[in-house]
Design a protein around this motif. Structure first.
Motif, PDB file in Angstrom:
ATOM      1  N   LEU A   1      22.079  44.870  45.398  1.00 53.66           N
ATOM      2  CA  LEU A   1      22.597  45.374  44.082  1.00 53.66           C
ATOM      3  C   LEU A   1      23.642  46.354  44.221  1.00 53.66           C
ATOM      4  O   LEU A   1      24.615  46.420  43.643  1.00 53.66           O
ATOM      5  N   GLU A   2      23.465  47.166  45.210  1.00 53.71           N
ATOM      6  CA  GLU A   2      24.352  48.542  45.348  1.00 53.71           C
ATOM      7  C   GLU A   2      25.791  47.633  45.909  1.00 53.71           C
ATOM      8  O   GLU A   2      26.774  48.295  45.532  1.00 53.71           O
ATOM      9  N   LEU A   3      25.680  46.908  46.984  1.00 50.91           N
ATOM     10  CA  LEU A   3      26.808  46.116  47.295  1.00 50.91           C
ATOM     11  C   LEU A   3      27.509  45.202  46.409  1.00 50.91           C
ATOM     12  O   LEU A   3      28.717  45.282  46.226  1.00 50.91           O
ATOM     13  N   ARG A   4      26.706  44.530  45.410  1.00 51.39           N
ATOM     14  CA  ARG A   4      27.478  43.894  44.387  1.00 51.39           C
ATOM     15  C   ARG A   4      28.154  44.925  43.606  1.00 51.39           C
ATOM     16  O   ARG A   4      29.308  44.773  42.979  1.00 51.39           O
ATOM     17  N   GLN A   5      27.601  46.197  43.286  1.00 53.83           N
ATOM     18  CA  GLN A   5      28.386  47.245  42.574  1.00 53.83           C
ATOM     19  C   GLN A   5      29.560  47.582  42.866  1.00 53.83           C
ATOM     20  O   GLN A   5      30.672  47.734  42.444  1.00 53.83           O
ATOM     21  N   GLN A   6      29.458  47.718  44.232  1.00 50.00           N
ATOM     22  CA  GLN A   6      30.756  48.207  45.121  1.00 50.00           C
ATOM     23  C   GLN A   6      31.820  47.180  45.258  1.00 50.00           C
ATOM     24  O   GLN A   6      32.736  47.432  45.182  1.00 50.00           O
ATOM     25  N   ARG A   7      31.331  45.925  45.217  1.00 51.55           N
ATOM     26  CA  ARG A   7      32.318  44.576  45.147  1.00 51.55           C
ATOM     27  C   ARG A   7      32.909  44.794  43.967  1.00 51.55           C
ATOM     28  O   ARG A   7      34.144  44.414  43.664  1.00 51.55           O
ATOM     29  N   ASN A   8      32.361  44.767  42.746  1.00 55.66           N
ATOM     30  CA  ASN A   8      32.693  44.723  41.516  1.00 55.66           C
ATOM     31  C   ASN A   8      33.673  45.855  41.206  1.00 55.66           C
ATOM     32  O   ASN A   8      34.809  45.748  40.734  1.00 55.66           O
ATOM     33  N   HIS A   9      33.520  46.865  41.610  1.00 49.93           N
ATOM     34  CA  HIS A   9      34.380  48.111  41.726  1.00 49.93           C
ATOM     35  C   HIS A   9      35.563  47.947  42.463  1.00 49.93           C
ATOM     36  O   HIS A   9      36.764  48.316  41.726  1.00 49.93           O
ATOM     37  N   LEU A  10      35.412  47.356  43.695  1.00 49.71           N
ATOM     38  CA  LEU A  10      36.922  47.038  44.240  1.00 49.71           C
ATOM     39  C   LEU A  10      37.382  46.023  43.847  1.00 49.71           C
ATOM     40  O   LEU A  10      38.981  46.148  43.764  1.00 49.71           O
ATOM     41  N   GLN A  11      36.919  44.819  43.086  1.00 51.71           N
ATOM     42  CA  GLN A  11      37.607  43.964  42.482  1.00 51.71           C
ATOM     43  C   GLN A  11      38.352  44.460  41.198  1.00 51.71           C
ATOM     44  O   GLN A  11      39.521  44.224  41.024  1.00 51.71           O
ATOM     45  N   ASN A  12      37.741  45.369  40.590  1.00 53.12           N
ATOM     46  CA  ASN A  12      38.302  45.884  39.568  1.00 53.12           C
ATOM     47  C   ASN A  12      39.752  46.998  39.952  1.00 53.12           C
ATOM     48  O   ASN A  12      40.818  46.882  39.423  1.00 53.12           O
ATOM     49  N   GLU A  13      39.432  47.427  40.895  1.00 57.64           N
ATOM     50  CA  GLU A  13      40.489  48.594  41.606  1.00 57.64           C
ATOM     51  C   GLU A  13      41.614  47.539  41.932  1.00 57.64           C
ATOM     52  O   GLU A  13      42.849  47.893  41.855  1.00 57.64           O
ATOM     53  N   GLN A  14      41.393  46.406  42.637  1.00 56.47           N
ATOM     54  CA  GLN A  14      42.145  45.599  43.281  1.00 56.47           C
ATOM     55  C   GLN A  14      43.251  44.855  42.132  1.00 56.47           C
ATOM     56  O   GLN A  14      44.434  44.917  42.028  1.00 56.47           O
ATOM     57  N   ALA A  15      42.601  44.761  40.845  1.00 55.96           N
ATOM     58  CA  ALA A  15      43.075  44.115  39.611  1.00 55.96           C
ATOM     59  C   ALA A  15      44.203  45.338  39.106  1.00 55.96           C
ATOM     60  O   ALA A  15      45.503  44.872  38.859  1.00 55.96           O
ATOM     61  N   LYS A  16      43.583  46.463  39.051  1.00 59.06           N
ATOM     62  CA  LYS A  16      44.733  47.490  38.761  1.00 59.06           C
ATOM     63  C   LYS A  16      46.025  47.580  39.586  1.00 59.06           C
ATOM     64  O   LYS A  16      47.042  47.780  39.201  1.00 59.06           O
TER      65      LYS A  16
END
Length: 129
Positions: A76-91
């Motif tokens: 679940l921590e990895l999922r949160q990190q992955r989501n964060h990185l995807q959001n940053e990539q979109a930005k």
């Protein structure tokens, strides 16, 4: 795209079913046989409990109950990190498009703009299309 609302959900097991409880809205509870169904169900429960429009785009941040194995917590921590990185990539993609346009408007060549941004000239062409 509007920012998505994020709700914290604690998950646990009861027999052969998963249980999710929203920490922000404790009345939002759901049971399911698998995590995928649980996530969908708890989102619906949160939308109902928070009195949000039916088509609201929300995210849940799942945290495991202390009785669940550590491996699930790590996942679940990895999922949160992955989501964060995807959001940053979109930005970054949005900002790259904006700056590429500025560079083009200021008369810089595609090759110079690409070098300045650290991307390929082909990508600059795609961004300006």
């Amino acid at each position: 795209m509007a920012n998505k609302m994020i709700y914290t959900v604690q998950i646990s097991r009861e027999g052969d079913e998963w249980l999710a409880t929203c920490l922000d809205y404790p009345e939002a509870i759901d049971y399911a046989k698998n995590l995928s169904a649980l996530e969908k169900g708890i989102k619906d429960a949160i939308i109902l409990a928070a009195d949000l429009p039916e088509d609201s785009q929300i995210q849940v941040q799942m945290t495991p109950d202390k009785n669940l194995p550590n491996s699930l917590g790590q996942a679940l921590e990895l999922r949160q990190q992955r989501n964060h990185l995807q959001n940053e990539q979109a930005k970054l993609q949005t900002r790259t498009r904006e700056v590429a346009s500025l560079l083009g408007n200021d008369g810089y060549s595609i090759r110079d703009s690409a070098t300045a941004l650290g991307i390929s000239p082909g990508r600059i062409s795609q961004l300006s299309a």
